[in-house]
Each structure stands twice: as structure tokens, then as C-alpha cells.
Design a protein around this motif. Structure first.
Motif, mmCIF file in Angstrom:
data_model
loop_
_atom_site.group_PDB
_atom_site.id
_atom_site.type_symbol
_atom_site.label_atom_id
_atom_site.label_comp_id
_atom_site.label_asym_id
_atom_site.label_seq_id
_atom_site.Cartn_x
_atom_site.Cartn_y
_atom_site.Cartn_z
ATOM 1 N N LYS A 118 8.670 -10.129 -3.978
ATOM 2 C CA LYS A 118 8.982 -10.054 -2.546
ATOM 3 C C LYS A 118 8.665 -11.378 -1.837
ATOM 4 C CE LYS A 118 10.150 -7.243 0.968
ATOM 5 N NZ LYS A 118 11.457 -6.562 1.077
ATOM 6 N N SER A 168 13.246 -17.001 4.019
ATOM 7 C CA SER A 168 13.844 -16.130 5.026
ATOM 8 C C SER A 168 14.792 -16.869 5.961
ATOM 9 C CB SER A 168 12.745 -15.439 5.850
ATOM 10 O OG SER A 168 11.903 -16.387 6.472
ATOM 11 N N VAL A 189 3.005 -13.846 5.714
ATOM 12 C CA VAL A 189 4.214 -13.283 6.318
ATOM 13 C C VAL A 189 4.726 -14.204 7.418
ATOM 14 C CG1 VAL A 189 3.650 -10.877 5.809
ATOM 15 C CG2 VAL A 189 2.832 -11.905 7.948
ATOM 16 N N VAL A 216 16.214 -4.785 10.077
ATOM 17 C CA VAL A 216 15.880 -4.198 8.778
ATOM 18 C C VAL A 216 17.153 -3.981 7.967
ATOM 19 C CG1 VAL A 216 14.946 -2.167 7.608
ATOM 20 C CG2 VAL A 216 13.773 -3.096 9.603
ATOM 21 N N THR A 247 18.708 -7.563 6.862
ATOM 22 C CA THR A 247 17.953 -8.340 5.874
ATOM 23 C C THR A 247 17.747 -7.587 4.568
ATOM 24 O OG1 THR A 247 15.834 -7.661 6.852
ATOM 25 C CG2 THR A 247 16.822 -9.706 7.644
ATOM 26 N N SER A 248 17.917 -6.273 4.584
ATOM 27 C CA SER A 248 17.830 -5.513 3.333
ATOM 28 C C SER A 248 18.892 -5.948 2.331
ATOM 29 C CB SER A 248 17.972 -4.015 3.610
ATOM 30 O OG SER A 248 16.894 -3.523 4.357
ATOM 31 N N HIS A 256 13.627 -12.587 0.249
ATOM 32 C CA HIS A 256 12.576 -11.777 0.880
ATOM 33 C C HIS A 256 13.038 -10.408 1.358
ATOM 34 C CE1 HIS A 256 10.097 -15.226 0.380
ATOM 35 N NE2 HIS A 256 10.609 -15.903 1.382
ATOM 36 N N PRO A 271 11.850 -6.387 6.078
ATOM 37 C CA PRO A 271 10.482 -6.652 6.513
ATOM 38 C C PRO A 271 9.461 -5.836 5.722
ATOM 39 C CG PRO A 271 11.914 -6.240 8.401
ATOM 40 C CD PRO A 271 12.704 -5.883 7.176
ATOM 41 N N TRP A 322 8.107 -10.479 7.787
ATOM 42 C CA TRP A 322 8.729 -10.580 6.466
ATOM 43 C C TRP A 322 7.781 -11.279 5.491
ATOM 44 C CZ3 TRP A 322 11.742 -10.396 10.777
ATOM 45 C CH2 TRP A 322 12.934 -9.650 10.709
ATOM 46 N N CYS A 362 6.663 -13.998 2.988
ATOM 47 C CA CYS A 362 6.958 -15.416 3.196
ATOM 48 C C CYS A 362 6.676 -16.230 1.945
ATOM 49 C CB CYS A 362 6.112 -15.936 4.367
ATOM 50 S SG CYS A 362 6.336 -17.691 4.725
#
Length: 271
Positions: A65, A127, A171, A185, A188-189, A195, A198, A232, A234
């Protein structure tokens, strides 16, 4: 900055990643890379001696992650053609951070004078790569409107150890109104290799952040009364791990000053 003062479409810095790298190499761009070559993957950087590289690789594999690997060099080879045909890791990052025995000793504009035949470069997902998708979805990003990088915080969330590498998760934070946070969410998923979704929303004290106005790295970003801080994983997390592992020598990017690659974000998005 109030939303009413934020431009709807922030000015793009260098639409082409090769143009961006040429400017960085020539010293014409030395600042943040947020909104540089939008639509192309940016990466965090960690450079370690070969006898430490295996443990670091395992650390990244155990912590995908915060540490998603998008490229890795051969020992002593400063070029990563899989990320960009002309990409020279010694000169194509706006600012580098040098560590000795796990202690940062300063930031430098290039590392040609520090390069060694035993060094291995790792480029990890960032990110910044999914921010174009957030902007395309109509979600404002205050740090881009202000021309800065994102704030980063060292949390109380442990990462999985690998040999000498261990430490807590770092993060990055972007503030959103609640409905926009839900949309962020979803957006970015789609980008697990940079990454993804969140790791935490709201209530920063629950992950060990006592003062949202005092980042561990990067500039502070104001969180308005009607907004939630969204966090998120990092790629600065390896810098915290390097401090704990204390290798005799290491180089990273200066937080917010990333590797700009030729890989399109669409290539790392989930279908």
C-alpha cells in the motif's frame, strides 16, 4: 484558500514528461512536481547499496500500500528505460535527500557525484499520479491551487518489518467535503499501484496525528470547517524505515519532488 478563490483548472506544469525531465535536468525546474505532466505516473525514490537492496525489496513487497514498486534498477545502473528512455536517476529528480547511517544530512539538486557501482534505485508509486483523475472528477485539490506539495504525517500505524527495515506508516492528506471524500475514495480505488484508496478519513488523532497543522514533511494544508482530512498511504514511508534501519548510505527524493515517468496513469489503473 477558500474554494471561491481556487481556479477550476490549475495551470499545468510541463504537459510532456520528457520535457519535464529535461527542465529538471537543466535546473530549470527545482520545485514541487504536483501537476507536472498530469496523466503520467510519478514515483517516490529510494536508492540503497546492493547489500541492503534485498531486504528493502522484501519490505516493499510486505507493504504494497505505501510502497508499490513501479521500477527497479540493476546495481550501478542509473538508467531505468522501462520508466523513460532518457531517464537518468542521478539528475532527473528536482531535489534529492542524502542519508548517512539513517540520518538525513541534506538535500542536493543532483547525485552524479554520489553515484556508486553498488547502488540500486527503487521507484515507488506516488499519489500525485491519481490527482489528474481527481481533478477530472471535479474534485478540488487545494495544494495544487496553492502551487505546493501535500502535507505528510508520520502515524502510529506500524508497517510489516523485513530484516532491518521497519517503522510506522507515513500518510499524505487532502481535505474534502464529505460527499467529495466519498467520490475521492471511488476515484482513487482504481489506482492500487499508486497507493489506491485512502487508509483513513477524519479523526486524525486515531492514527497518531496530534496537530494537523504540523506535518512531518511538506507544507500544511488548511482543512475548512466543512471538510474532512482524507489520508492516503504515502511513498515517504520508506524514508521513515531508512531512519530506523540506519543503512550506512541511502538517497531518496526530497518529499514532494518526484520521479516523472513516461508511463501513463491509464496503464496502472484497474479496469
Amino acid at each position: 484558500m477558500p474554494d471561491s478563490l481556487m481556479p477550476n483548472v490549475p495551470a499545468t506544469l510541463f504537459a510532456d514528461p520528457r520535457e519535464a525531465r529535461r527542465a529538471i535536468r537543466a535546473g530549470r525546474h527545482t520545485g514541487w512536481t504536483a501537476n507536472v505532466a498530469p496523466g503520467f505516473v510519478q514515483g517516490n525514490l529510494a536508492i540503497l547499496p546492493a547489500d541492503w537492496a534485498g531486504e528493502f525489496l522484501r519490505y516493499c513487497q510486505l507493504n504494497p500500500k505505501p510502497c508499490p514498486i513501479v521500477g527497479m534498477s540493476e546495481p550501478g545502473d542509473p538508467f531505468l528505460p522501462q520508466l523513460g528512455q532518457d531517464l537518468d536517476i542521478r539528475s532527473d529528480v528536482p531535489s534529492y535527500r542524502v542519508f548517512r547511517d539513517g540520518v538525513p544530512e541534506g538535500d542536493v539538486p543532483d547525485i552524479a557525484h554520489l553515484w556508486r557501482d553498488d547502488l540500486v534505485a527503487f521507484v515507488l508509486g506516488c499519489s500525485f499520479s491519481f490527482e489528474a483523475a481527481l481533478l477530472d472528477a471535479g474534485l478540488p485539490l487545494r495544494h495544487i491551487a496553492c502551487g505546493t506539495g501535500v502535507p505528510m504525517y508520520l502515524t502510529n500505524v506500524p508497517t510489516a518489518p523485513a530484516g532491518r527495515f521497519h517503522g510506522n506508516l507515513v500518510v499524505s492528506m487532502r481535505p474534502f467535503k464529505p460527499a467529495d471524500a466519498v467520490r475521492a475514495v471511488q476515484v482513487t480505488s482504481r489506482f492500487p499501484n499508486v497507493h489506491g484508496a485512502p487508509v483513513h478519513i477524519g479523526l486524525p488523532h486515531l492514527i497518531g496525528i496530534d496537530d494537523i497543522d504540523q506535518p512531518w514533511e511538506g507544507p500544511a494544508t488548511e482543512v475548512m470547517a466543512d471538510e474532512l482530512p482524507v489520508f492516503w498511504a504515502c511513498g515517504v514511508t520508506p524514508q521513515a524505515a531508512i531512519r530506523m534501519a540506519r543503512p550506512p548510505f541511502a538517497i531518496t527524493h526530497t518529499p514532494g519532488h518526484m520521479v516523472v515517468t513516461d508511463i501513463r496513469n491509464a496503464a496502472v489503473a484497474a479496469l
